[in-house]
Write a protein that holds these residues in place. Structure first.
Motif, PDB file in Angstrom:
ATOM      1  N   SER A 136       0.938  -1.177  -0.238  1.00 45.54           N
ATOM      2  CA  SER A 136      -0.033  -0.131   0.084  1.00 45.54           C
ATOM      3  C   SER A 136       0.938   1.162  -0.246  1.00 45.54           C
ATOM      4  O   SER A 136       0.459   2.131  -0.786  1.00 45.54           O
ATOM      5  CB  SER A 136      -0.920   0.112   1.179  1.00 45.54           C
ATOM      6  N   ARG A 165      -9.087   0.004   1.720  1.00 45.35           N
ATOM      7  CA  ARG A 165      -8.261  -0.119   2.850  1.00 45.35           C
ATOM      8  C   ARG A 165      -9.196   0.076   4.236  1.00 45.35           C
ATOM      9  O   ARG A 165      -8.947  -0.958   5.074  1.00 45.35           O
ATOM     10  CB  ARG A 165      -6.958   0.463   2.946  1.00 45.35           C
ATOM     11  N   GLN A 193      -3.872  -4.516  -3.294  1.00 40.90           N
ATOM     12  CA  GLN A 193      -2.876  -3.466  -3.291  1.00 40.90           C
ATOM     13  C   GLN A 193      -2.368  -3.666  -4.661  1.00 40.90           C
ATOM     14  O   GLN A 193      -1.617  -3.024  -5.378  1.00 40.90           O
ATOM     15  CB  GLN A 193      -1.892  -3.496  -2.295  1.00 40.90           C
TER      16      GLN A 193
END
Length: 209
Positions: A136, A165, A193
């Motif tokens: 991320s 997220r 991601q």
């Protein structure tokens, strides 16, 4: 400030991306932030205050997870709401600053680290949590460097953006209480991601070619 005025100002701060033409999830996220932001702005709450409150709530998440995963999930929901509100208050009250932009970005990354730490507290393998966090951060780093290199827009709204997220973090902790698979939310975070990074890489290549 009307919704249309806010959407145009928000678009200018996010690389020209118009939330009115976004998916229902993203549009609803921004519209909710606008509605609450108007209420906070009328009460003279500063953007920095909202950012700080959101950051402190995020830091509390892994500690709360030691006692109750449901409480930790609720705190993530609160933090996610604050995340959209600081920018909304800044735009609505005409208090957008460069230092506020940087502070908000740093707070976001620290907050996500705290969410991932909650996965580890819940029993997810440390290597998986670390890989999810690295993916991320790479997602955000690629976009930041592409913007510095001349990409005039955000490139693309990927499947791995911050709202996703937050959703995985909150629902993931709830899911762990239902099924004994503490690795699953972190694995899903990591997969999205990678998918988002692939989407972003294509957009960056197209923008900077």
């Amino acid at each position: 400030m009307t919704w249309d005025d806010y959407a145009e100002a928000w678009s200018g701060l996010h690389g020209g991306f118009d939330p009115r033409r976004a998916s229902p999830v993203v549009r609803g996220w921004v519209l909710t932030a606008y509605t609450i932001g108007v209420w906070l702005g009328r009460r003279r709450v500063s953007p920095m205050t909202v950012t700080t409150i959101g950051l402190l709530v995020c830091v509390a998440v892994p500690f709360a997870a030691r006692g109750s995963l449901l409480l930790a999930a609720f705190l993530i929901l609160v933090a996610a709401a604050a995340d959209g509100l600081d920018g909304a208050v800044a735009v609505i009250t005409d208090r957008v600053t460069k230092i506020g932009f940087v502070y908000d970005s740093v707070a976001d990354r620290i907050g996500e680290l705290a969410w991932l730490a909650a996965f580890w507290v819940a029993g997810a393998p440390g290597w998986l949590v670390t890989a999810a966090g690295a993916a991320s951060w790479l997602h955000e780093y690629v976009r930041a460097r592409a913007s510095a290199a001349g990409m005039s827009e955000i490139g693309v709204v990927t499947v791995g953006e911050r709202p996703t997220r937050a959703l995985i973090a909150g629902l993931g902790l709830v899911l762990i209480t239902v099924i004994d698979r503490p690795w699953l939310p972190a694995a899903l975070w990591l997969a999205l991601q990678f998918a988002g990074l692939a989407q972003l890489s294509v957009a960056v290549r197209r923008a900077l070619r």
